[in-house]
Design an enzyme around this catalytic site. Sequence first.
Site, PDB file in Angstrom:
ATOM      1  N   TYR A   1      -8.747   6.243  -3.845  1.00 57.32           N
ATOM      2  CA  TYR A   1      -8.074   4.946  -3.329  1.00 57.32           C
ATOM      3  C   TYR A   1      -6.924   5.134  -4.115  1.00 57.32           C
ATOM      4  CZ  TYR A   1     -11.844   3.098  -1.049  1.00 57.32           C
ATOM      5  OH  TYR A   1     -13.262   2.854  -0.320  1.00 57.32           O
ATOM      6  N   ALA A   2      -5.695   5.062  -3.370  1.00 58.67           N
ATOM      7  CA  ALA A   2      -4.309   4.917  -3.890  1.00 58.67           C
ATOM      8  C   ALA A   2      -4.168   5.833  -4.926  1.00 58.67           C
ATOM      9  CB  ALA A   2      -3.825   3.826  -4.508  1.00 58.67           C
TER      10      ALA A   2
END
Length: 338
Positions: free
Chosen positions: A85-86
């Site tokens: 995530y990110a």
Amino acid sequence: MVQLSPPDSVPGVPASPAASASANLPTLEVSLPIRRPLGQSALRVFPLAIGGNVFGWTADGGATNDILDTYFEHGGNFIDTADSYAAGRSEIMIGNWMRDRRLRSGIVVATKVGKSADNPGVTAKAISRSVNASLERLQTDYIDLLYLHVDDSEVPFEETLLAVDDLIRAGKVRHFGASDHSSNRLVEARVIAAQLGVAPMLAVQNHYNLMHRTSFEGDLARVASQQRLAVMPRFALASGFLTGKYRTKADLGKNNRGTELANHLSKRGQRVLAVLDQVAREQSSSVATIALAWLLSKPGIVAPVASASRPEQVLELVAAAKVQLGRHQVAELDRVSA
């Protein structure tokens, strides 16, 4: 920084206020929240996991802190993220928040490995390197729940399960589960775990909501029940469609997932929203809250995963834990979403 006072002692919740925090800081009292057992573990979690997929993407550091503060203040203790995530920023932000609030012992952290660009896949080497990197970003010594984020049939399950068991024995991982694995693969994993004498899976996370039912209901739900797996539905609000905020094509521009939402702008989608509207009025609640409450009414569901980009959105999410849908209301939502 605001000092947050955790609830009374229960598994998965700290026994005292944030240790060593300055005494002159204001204190926010937190009432004892609802908790559900996390599968067959001793952990108890709030029945709504706050998703970390927006942290570092649509929510910057300040917004992330505000979202997590609000979630914790209302009884939340279950954070769901992934090393991908990110590009790892989600884990960094969560780690910073737990460090600054001194709340690690009161939070159940779930993260996933298998999709990061640095350590892709579920080989023994990839899993070990991924977990060590996640521990560093999260600024912790252990992960409460580790998910296999991908199901790679090219990697022998024996290798994957032995690698995870090594991490559990080392104290770096407490429990593990699967994300988007088929029912057959869950059965295979359980058989191999028994043969090897390693820790079995505790949980499963799959796409499941009022607009997306068939992939979970049936064989997967049956196997999850047989193995007593804790089920955590992801995309619990169908990328925002089940908040009721996206009802026309003109609304799609307000969301970064407009393409996904467009698929739900059908007659079926409108019928689902109409019944959600009706039940929300009857319950004096929001559409999003009712959509999550429907999931929580289903057998085996422990905590749907839902994300918020602003702290005020968190209130609708956590409210689902206290909503008791009537049998007629559940039946109507079942019927219209079939």
